[in-house]
Design an enzyme around this catalytic site. Structure first.
Site, mmCIF file in Angstrom:
data_model
loop_
_atom_site.group_PDB
_atom_site.id
_atom_site.type_symbol
_atom_site.label_atom_id
_atom_site.label_comp_id
_atom_site.label_asym_id
_atom_site.label_seq_id
_atom_site.Cartn_x
_atom_site.Cartn_y
_atom_site.Cartn_z
ATOM 1 N N ASN A 68 -35.035 4.000 2.812
ATOM 2 C CA ASN A 68 -35.626 5.185 3.451
ATOM 3 C C ASN A 68 -35.149 6.505 2.843
ATOM 4 O O ASN A 68 -35.660 7.571 3.187
ATOM 5 C CB ASN A 68 -35.386 5.155 4.969
ATOM 6 N N ARG A 87 -45.644 3.519 5.441
ATOM 7 C CA ARG A 87 -45.586 4.749 6.229
ATOM 8 C C ARG A 87 -45.257 5.958 5.357
ATOM 9 O O ARG A 87 -45.740 7.069 5.560
ATOM 10 C CB ARG A 87 -44.487 4.574 7.288
ATOM 11 N N CYS A 124 -44.684 -0.316 9.608
ATOM 12 C CA CYS A 124 -44.458 -1.300 10.675
ATOM 13 C C CYS A 124 -45.203 -0.889 11.936
ATOM 14 O O CYS A 124 -45.305 0.295 12.261
ATOM 15 C CB CYS A 124 -42.959 -1.414 10.974
ATOM 16 N N PRO A 170 -48.025 8.493 15.423
ATOM 17 C CA PRO A 170 -48.729 9.750 15.145
ATOM 18 C C PRO A 170 -48.071 10.556 14.025
ATOM 19 O O PRO A 170 -46.898 10.369 13.720
ATOM 20 C CB PRO A 170 -48.637 10.510 16.471
ATOM 21 N N ASP A 215 -48.752 14.008 14.138
ATOM 22 C CA ASP A 215 -49.108 15.353 14.629
ATOM 23 C C ASP A 215 -48.015 16.390 14.331
ATOM 24 O O ASP A 215 -48.312 17.552 14.065
ATOM 25 C CB ASP A 215 -49.435 15.318 16.132
ATOM 26 N N ASP A 243 -33.345 1.282 13.992
ATOM 27 C CA ASP A 243 -33.591 0.221 13.007
ATOM 28 C C ASP A 243 -32.519 -0.871 13.038
ATOM 29 O O ASP A 243 -32.579 -1.827 12.261
ATOM 30 C CB ASP A 243 -33.711 0.819 11.589
ATOM 31 N N ARG A 264 -39.949 -6.189 2.434
ATOM 32 C CA ARG A 264 -40.279 -4.765 2.266
ATOM 33 C C ARG A 264 -39.017 -3.926 2.151
ATOM 34 O O ARG A 264 -39.012 -2.878 1.522
ATOM 35 C CB ARG A 264 -41.045 -4.252 3.491
#
Ligand code: EPU
Length: 441
Positions: free
Chosen positions: A23, A93, A117, A124, A126, A313, A407
């Protein structure tokens, strides 16, 4: 189709190296598309989400050259905004970071719907789109996301309604090419995410010429630059990979040393293990953490929250431990309140818990010996949790959809086998398939 086949009941012992953080690597790879000069990235984990990211970037004109499997040279001079392949964007993502990169590069963006995931509800974006609007872009949703900043982006003070990792990163990417002169306004993120991977991106961008201050706190100030320059940068170790192996050793029993760890990132995880009665030896100077366990531990309460709270996570992996703890435990999920798809799979292995529909809390009754079953890795961390459950269980477990685990875990099978685990990847329907799996598929 393939599956992981695990025979449980073995202790884990030995030493393993922790890989670079997925990440952190993903936003840093996307950030290379902002840069016309070459960057050399070290400690890039060779996991599937990284490969998908590199496929997206190369399809968009970024050049990628492997010096070694974990050291890459990347040059974004040929980057073509607006050319992202929808079929790859919808897999991960992190492809949402293309919005920030494209807006920074040319004041326009068009991407398909990012994937990632599934946590039992929409994920969202937003906060991201609202932030870009504050920075001068008009954003619309049309089978994905489209945005135009007619006069380019400008600095803005942005308040995030939640401390979103993705939104914080996307704003940093978007603001990094807004040139800043003395006395100009800065882009400011209020209620920014404080995760170590946010700090890693800031350090990388600063090495390329931006001036980002406050990363790691909840207020980040970004002064961009007209053009980034190349640099060499080493990605931080993956705290979630390290935490997953810690949970695995705690659950199976044994003694494992993890090398290449920044233990500060794992304070909440290591403190929770200590509270459970597991021995944790932290050697900060050497960058190692040693976990010793006899496979017996106390029940605890866990609240999965934003950093520096207990990482969401790591929630499913610890939930598995709590099925076996000596008493009743509770997990409350504050980041993804529906991150409970793993529970159905764990119940196939005999886990006992109480979870109301749509509740963010689950109570584990504990004192349960899990038993082997055919289960499905519904997402990355749920899959990692099932691997731990299988290692702890009596008998044999088949985990389907192992690609969801790959992944984000570099050489999971090789690392676990080196610690003594009995784990293999097998073709489904070749031999030894659990009868329940046939029914499942
Ligand atoms: N949220 C919104 N609107 C937004 C963005 C987020 O409401 O525009 C909400 C989400 O619905 C969620 C919360 O804010 O409830 C946190 O979401 P965040 O944006 O922080 O998550 P993310 O950036 O989509 C990253 C990691 C996830 C990790 C979360 C939380 C990457 C690629 N993904 O996702 O990692 O769970 O932060 O720490 O960095 C994983 O690696 O397994 C994984 C899922």
């Amino acid at each position: 189709m393939e599956k992981l086949h695990i025979t449980g009941g073995r202790h884990l012992n030995g030493t393993i190296q922790i890989s670079g953080m997925k990440n952190a690597a993903l936003p840093i790879l996307f950030a290379c598309a902002l840069n016309d000069e070459t960057c050399v990235l070290q400690n890039v984990p060779p996991v599937q989400d990284v490969k998908t990211t590199l496929d997206i970037l190369t399809a968009m004109g970024v050049s990628v050259n492997y010096r070694t499997p974990t050291t890459l040279e990347i040059n974004g001079a040929g980057f073509r905004p607006g050319s992202s392949p929808d079929e790859l964007v919808r897999i991960i993502r992190a492809s949402s970071y293309l919005m920030g990169v494209e807006l920074a590069r040319c004041g326009r963006t068009r991407i398909g719907q990012p994937g990632g995931c599934d946590f039992g509800g929409s994920r969202p974006l937003d906060y991201h789109t609202r932030a870009f609007e504050y920075m001068g872009a008009e954003m619309t949703t049309r089978d994905g996301f489209v945005g135009v900043a007619h006069d380019g982006l400008h600095p803005a003070k942005i308040m995030l309604d939640g401390a979103s990792v993705g939104a914080t990163i996307n704003i940093m990417l978007a603001a990094s090419l807004i040139p800043h002169a003395e006395g100009d306004p800065e882009t400011v993120i209020v209620n920014a995410a404080r995760e170590p991977h946010v700090v890693d991106l800031a350090l990388f961008l600063n090495k390329c010429g931006t001036n980002i201050r406050g990363a790691g706190t909840s207020e980040i100030h970004i002064c961009g630059t007209r053009a980034l320059h190349g640099c060499t940068y080493t990605i931080i170790p993956d705290m979630i990979e390290a935490g997953t192996y810690m949970a695995a050793v705690a659950g199976t029993g044994g003694c494992v040393t993890l090398k290449g760890v920044i233990s500060k990132h794992l304070d909440s995880v290591m403190l929770k293990l200590t509270e459970m009665g597991v021995s944790v030896e932290d050697d900060v100077e050497r960058g190692t953490v040693t976990i010793r366990s006899d496979g017996v531990f106390k029940p605890v309460q866990i609240q999965a929250d934003v950093y520096p709270g207990f990482p969401t996570d790591m929630h499913p992996q610890f939930a598995v431990l709590l099925t076996a703890a000596e008493g009743v435990s509770k997990v409350t999920e504050k980041v993804w309140p529906r991150r409970f798809a793993y529970l159905d799979e764990l119940s196939k292995m005999g886990a006992r818990f109480v979870h109301g529909d749509l509740s963010p809390d689950v109570t584990f009754l504990g004192s349960q010996k899990l038993s082997g079953a055919a289960v499905r890795a519904t997402d990355l961390r749920a899959g990692a949790a099932l691997v731990i459950a299988a290692l702890m269980a009596d008998g044999e477990t088949d985990i389907f959809c192992p690609e969801n685990i790959e992944r984000g875990y570099d050489d999971l099978i090789g690392k676990l086998r080196s610690l003594g685990a009995d784990i293999t990847r097998q073709e489904v329907f070749s031999h030894g398939t659990h009868p329940a799996a046939v029914a499942m598929w």
